[in-house]
Design a protein around this motif. Structure first.
Motif, PDB file in Angstrom:
ATOM      1  N   SER A  46       0.823  -1.207   0.000  1.00 50.71           N
ATOM      2  CA  SER A  46       0.000   0.000   0.000  1.00 50.71           C
ATOM      3  C   SER A  46       0.857   1.257   0.000  1.00 50.71           C
ATOM      4  CB  SER A  46      -0.912   0.037   1.232  1.00 50.71           C
ATOM      5  OG  SER A  46      -1.755  -1.092   1.295  1.00 50.71           O
ATOM      6  N   TYR A  48       0.731   5.034   1.117  1.00 47.18           N
ATOM      7  CA  TYR A  48      -0.006   5.931   2.010  1.00 47.18           C
ATOM      8  C   TYR A  48       0.339   7.387   1.707  1.00 47.18           C
ATOM      9  CZ  TYR A  48      -1.739   2.220   5.098  1.00 47.18           C
ATOM     10  OH  TYR A  48      -2.400   1.142   5.613  1.00 47.18           O
ATOM     11  N   ARG A  71      -5.102   5.482   0.894  1.00 43.53           N
ATOM     12  CA  ARG A  71      -4.058   4.563   0.448  1.00 43.53           C
ATOM     13  C   ARG A  71      -4.413   3.994  -0.921  1.00 43.53           C
ATOM     14  NH1 ARG A  71      -5.358   0.449   5.426  1.00 43.53           N
ATOM     15  NH2 ARG A  71      -7.234  -0.523   4.593  1.00 43.53           N
ATOM     16  N   ARG A  73      -3.587   0.597  -3.060  1.00 47.70           N
ATOM     17  CA  ARG A  73      -3.183  -0.751  -2.646  1.00 47.70           C
ATOM     18  C   ARG A  73      -3.226  -1.731  -3.806  1.00 47.70           C
ATOM     19  NH1 ARG A  73      -5.674  -3.273   2.773  1.00 47.70           N
ATOM     20  NH2 ARG A  73      -3.969  -1.978   3.554  1.00 47.70           N
ATOM     21  N   SER A 150       4.015  -2.732   3.472  1.00 52.95           N
ATOM     22  CA  SER A 150       3.687  -4.041   2.897  1.00 52.95           C
ATOM     23  C   SER A 150       3.790  -5.124   3.961  1.00 52.95           C
ATOM     24  CB  SER A 150       4.612  -4.363   1.721  1.00 52.95           C
ATOM     25  OG  SER A 150       5.966  -4.384   2.139  1.00 52.95           O
TER      26      SER A 150
END
Length: 259
Positions: A46, A48, A71, A73, A150
């Motif tokens: 992800s 952020y 986020r 992802r 991760s």
């Protein structure tokens, strides 16, 4: 993974690998592996976002009654043409609400580069309304890509209660030197790899059988934030230092990476 709008309650625990293995054995009568991945196992990577004032971090850290994160992802190995999930995660009085959409990763990157100046209708997305909300969120907070988090996930759903979900996150890593999420799940551990983050996700309350399993195995409930813990590792020289920083510890012994 395709549900786009939902809400639930979440409880987090920090447990040992031994506790994780025992829990998996004991929930076998009640839970089945997630249908995604192999036997419910897959990787999560992800991207952020935050702003120059670390506003999202401080809102999360101070546990505001209403707070949210953004986020981008992907799951397992992918490339720029693979599917990505753009998600706003909101929390209000311990209830988690998620609003997300899918779009090709290349489209997500194009949006982050070009924004909404030319309009949002040109972007390929599963939910234009969620894209509008994400765009407002980014512009209101002046968000920028911050870091990649991760981990390896082992997920389960309830056999008789499909809304009950249990996830175990292992090998939790973060980085901010390479923000392309298709580069894969690598980085510096922000929680010692001998430990696991357990999340129990329910609509109402944790079932009694699960509460007893966790209690019998001395699982300690912790609310440590992956986002905050990662940021404190990667940006520790830019953030205030003190005892209030994320305490990723079991039995009073710290194993996190905050200093």
């Amino acid at each position: 993974m395709a549900i786009e709008i939902f809400s639930r309650r979440e409880q987090k625990y920090l447990i040992t690998r031994e506790q994780y293995e025992q829990i998996v054995k004991e929930i076998a009568l009640y839970m089945r592996p997630d249908k995604y991945g192999r036997d419910g196992k897959y990787t999560v990577t992800s991207l952020y976002f935050d702003n120059q004032d670390h506003q999202i971090y401080f809102e999360t850290k101070n546990k505001l009654k209403y707070r949210q994160k953004l986020r981008l992802r992907v799951y397992d190995k992918t490339n720029r043409e693979g599917i990505a999930f753009f998600e706003v995660k909101q929390k209000h009085k311990n209830v988690v609400n998620k609003r997300r959409m899918t779009m090709p990763l290349s489209e997500a990157y194009r949006y982050l580069e070009e924004g909404s100046e030319q309009g949002l209708s040109s972007y390929q997305t599963s939910n234009p309304q969620v894209l509008r909300e994400i765009d407002h969120f980014i512009r209101f907070y002046q968000l920028e890509p911050e870091m990649v988090v991760s981990y390896d996930r082992h997920a389960f759903h309830g056999v008789n209660d499909p809304e009950l979900r249990i996830t175990f996150d292992l090998e939790l890593r973060c980085r901010n030197e390479e923000l392309s999420i298709e580069a894969g799940p690598y980085g510096e551990h922000f929680i010692d790899p001998s430990y696991v983050v357990l999340e129990v996700k329910v609509n109402d309350s944790v079932p009694l059988w699960l509460a007893r399993i966790l209690q019998n195995l001395d699982c300690e409930q912790k609310s440590a934030s992956k986002f905050c813990t990662s940021k404190e590792l990667l940006r520790k020289h830019e953030l205030p230092q003190g005892e209030w920083m994320e305490n990723t510890a079991i039995g009073g012994m710290e194993y996190g990476t905050t200093e």
